[in-house]
Write a protein that holds these residues in place. Structure first.
Motif, PDB file in Angstrom:
ATOM      1  N   UNK A  58       0.828  -1.208   0.000  1.00 32.53           N
ATOM      2  CA  UNK A  58       0.000   0.000   0.000  1.00 32.53           C
ATOM      3  C   UNK A  58       0.863   1.259   0.000  1.00 32.53           C
ATOM      4  N   UNK A  59       1.944   1.232   0.767  1.00 39.62           N
ATOM      5  CA  UNK A  59       2.831   2.409   0.831  1.00 39.62           C
ATOM      6  C   UNK A  59       3.483   2.669  -0.534  1.00 39.62           C
ATOM      7  N   UNK A  60       3.929   1.584  -1.177  1.00 37.07           N
ATOM      8  CA  UNK A  60       4.584   1.742  -2.483  1.00 37.07           C
ATOM      9  C   UNK A  60       3.589   2.287  -3.511  1.00 37.07           C
ATOM     10  N   UNK A  61       2.350   1.799  -3.434  1.00 34.09           N
ATOM     11  CA  UNK A  61       1.328   2.235  -4.385  1.00 34.09           C
ATOM     12  C   UNK A  61       0.990   3.707  -4.168  1.00 34.09           C
ATOM     13  N   UNK A  62       0.871   4.080  -2.903  1.00 34.97           N
ATOM     14  CA  UNK A  62       0.554   5.483  -2.594  1.00 34.97           C
ATOM     15  C   UNK A  62       1.684   6.412  -3.063  1.00 34.97           C
ATOM     16  N   UNK A  69       1.188  13.556  -9.747  1.00 37.45           N
ATOM     17  CA  UNK A  69       0.880  14.994  -9.740  1.00 37.45           C
ATOM     18  C   UNK A  69       2.144  15.815  -9.572  1.00 37.45           C
ATOM     19  N   UNK A  70       1.966  17.121  -9.455  1.00 38.44           N
ATOM     20  CA  UNK A  70       3.121  17.991  -9.210  1.00 38.44           C
ATOM     21  C   UNK A  70       3.752  17.602  -7.889  1.00 38.44           C
ATOM     22  N   UNK A  76       7.915  12.101 -12.294  1.00 37.90           N
ATOM     23  CA  UNK A  76       6.556  11.887 -12.805  1.00 37.90           C
ATOM     24  C   UNK A  76       6.344  10.434 -13.181  1.00 37.90           C
ATOM     25  N   UNK A  77       5.153   9.989 -12.843  1.00 36.25           N
ATOM     26  CA  UNK A  77       4.732   8.605 -13.088  1.00 36.25           C
ATOM     27  C   UNK A  77       3.330   8.707 -13.638  1.00 36.25           C
TER      28      UNK A  77
END
Ligand code: FAD
Ligand code: NAD
Length: 463
Positions: A58-62, A69-70, A76-77
């Motif tokens: 979950x942490x990696x996904x967040x 975003x900025x 940027x991903x």
């Protein structure tokens, strides 16, 4: 039917039981361990390890999302996605590696493992019902009960279908759109935050007037703030009274009711000792409510019968079970060991994480100590700034008269790794001057501990 005899019989292969087994084997005691499900117990199979693995996912996904975003880092991903079955399979792989490792360690210590459910016939004899329908009888000089705990079920929300326990939440095949978490304690917050980061709209219903009521409000403040940032709805002073048609009914102390839509309802209102089917009625054990009462050598009220881990009471933590397992094996080998620990550090793997070792300020006061309490915030710590995590602090509670450190608490990202240091300071009887006089490497978040000690002594350097 097979008959076995041994010096030590361990019932349950969780962190308490498997450590007792390994240590007893190392000490040359002829040992058998009986496990009804899988060695590793709750902790390795459906508790500590899989939950921390899913928190990591979950942490990696967040984090990936944050870079869509900025952001100040200029990274940027585009459109990160998470495939929950793949993540769960990775988590299962970690669990398999660890449980396989424990089986190997038991073999190395020459512990015989019997798969099946143990039931006491008397204080020296246990019958084991094996999964193949056969049964074994084991006669032992000493028996260690390490049968752990299980999730508490609410009578009006029985587990099944969309009402899940932590075990169910760690085996979902899709991220629920709407997740209602009943109980804002350890599990509710750890898994509630994880599912929020994975994309669920999470509501936490907690009956106390704040989440994690075990800790003081100063300590939980940064977590409460983060819950808000993550968009998690928190209803405190509230109780779920029932569920129907994809929603839960919630009532508050003032008598107001509301309905909350939920695809899954995760019930995390505590755990209770697991002794079902163990045949305790065939023994004469003193109990402490539903827990088995033990002394500082883990001995029950019956000679030759010992108990360790969650089945013996709070705090229900894996490292307490392991410490008891080590002690009881020593006792059975004739060593002069007993429980003499000053603290059992506790960690809540929330975002940010919370660590508590020793006495909280109000505990120290209640114990009659006049105290100095000092807290150093991560916003004044260089390493925290370089990691973009300035939320939280480290706090020291010390005796006013001789500066003996009574407690150390902290809240901050990744602070769990400092728990061992906090525990070490308290076990070794450190004073404020010892911590202040220890060189803390720079730049690390650990410097906040030294700074808290300086501050308690009246001369913080970086504040
Ligand atoms: P258990 O691990 O529960 O093991 C008991 C074993 O006994 C089980 O394998 C069971 O199958 C077996 N058994 C029961 N009855 C019988 C019988 N009659 N015959 C044979 N075998 C039997 N703690 C932490 O310290 N840190 C954490 O991060 C943490 N996270 C957690 C997350 C979750 C979701 C949960 C549910 C718990 C977590 N805990 C954590 C708590 C931790 O899992 C327990 O404190 C720990 O597992 C207790 O160890 P134990 O050996 O007493 O019992
Ligand atoms: P918990 O005791 O931590 O929290 C239960 C929460 O549910 C409490 O805040 C309580 O006030 C609330 N509650 C009780 N009944 C309720 C109701 N009817 N409606 C709403 N709220 C209600 O229990 P848990 O989260 O289930 O965890 C069980 C145990 O597992 C913990 O006490 C801990 O020992 C262990 N654990 C440890 C860790 C860790 O060390 N990081 C992680 C998970 C679990």
């Amino acid at each position: 039917m097979t008959d076995h005899r041994c010096k030590v019989l361990v019932i349950g292969g969780g962190p308490g039981g498997y450590v007792a087994g390994i240590r007893a084997g190392q000490l040359g005691l002829d040992t058998i361990l009986v496990e009804a499900a899988r060695v590793g117990g709750t902790c390795l199979n459906v508790g500590c390890i899989p939950s921390k693995a899913m928190i990591h996912v979950a942490e990696q996904f967040e984090l990936a999302h944050r870079f869509t975003g900025n952001n100040a880092l200029g990274i940027s991903v585009s459109s990160p996605k998470v495939d929950l079955p793949t993540a769960m399979a990775w988590k299962d792989g970690v669990v398999d590696k660890l449980t396989g490792g424990v089986s190997g360690l038991l073999r190395k210590a020459k512990v015989r493992v019997v798969e099946g459910t143990a039931t006491f016939k008397d204080g020296k004899t246990v019958q084991v019902a094996r999964s193949d329908g056969e049964s074994d009888t084991i006669t032992a000089e000493n028996i260690i009960i390490a049968t752990g705990s299980e999730s508490v079920e609410l009578p009006f929300l029985p587990f099944g279908d969309d009402v899940i326990s932590s075990t169910g939440a760690l085996a979902l095949d899709a991220v629920p759109g709407k997740l209602c978490v009943v109980g804002g304690g350890y599990i509710g917050l750890e898994l509630g935050i994880a599912y929020s980061k994975l994309g669920s709209a999470v509501t936490i219903v907690e009956m106390a007037d704040r989440v994690l009521p075990l800790y003081d409000a100063e300590l939980t403040g940064p977590v409460t703030k983060r819950l808000d940032e993550l968009g998690i709805t928190v209803l405190t002073g509230a109780k779920v009274t029932g569920a129907r048609d994809g929603s839960v009914e919630v009532g508050d102390a003032a008598g107001a009711n509301q309905r909350i839509a939920a695809d899954k309802i995760l019930v995390t209102v505590g755990r209770r000792p697991f002794t079902r089917g163990l045949g305790l009625e065939n023994l004469a054990l003193d109990m402490d409510r539903a827990f088995i009462k033990v002394d500082d050598r883990c001995q029950t009220s019956m000679r030759g019968v010992y108990a360790i881990g969650d089945v013996t009471g709070e705090p229900m933590l894996a490292h307490r079970a392991m410490a008891q397992g080590e002690i009881v094996a020593g006792v059975l080998a004739g060593k002069n060991e007993s429980w003499d620990k000053r603290c059992i550090p506790a960690i809540c793997f929330t975002d940010p994480e919370i660590v508590s070792a020793g006495l909280l300020p109000e505990d120290a006061k209640a114990a009659g100590f006049e105290t100095i309490v000092a807290n150093f915030p991560f916003r004044a710590n260089g390493r925290a700034m370089t990691m973009e995590r300035e939320d939280g602090f480290i706090r020291i509670v010390a005796r006013k008269d001789n500066h003996l450190v009574l407690g150390i608490q902290a809240v901050g990202a990744g602070i769990s790794e400092m728990a061992a240091g906090f525990g070490l300071a308290i076990e070794m009887g450190a004073c404020l001057e010892d911590i202040a006089g220890t060189i803390h490497s720079h730049p690390t978040r650990g410097e906040a501990l030294q700074e808290a000690a300086f501050k308690a002594l009246g001369h913080a350097l970086h504040m």
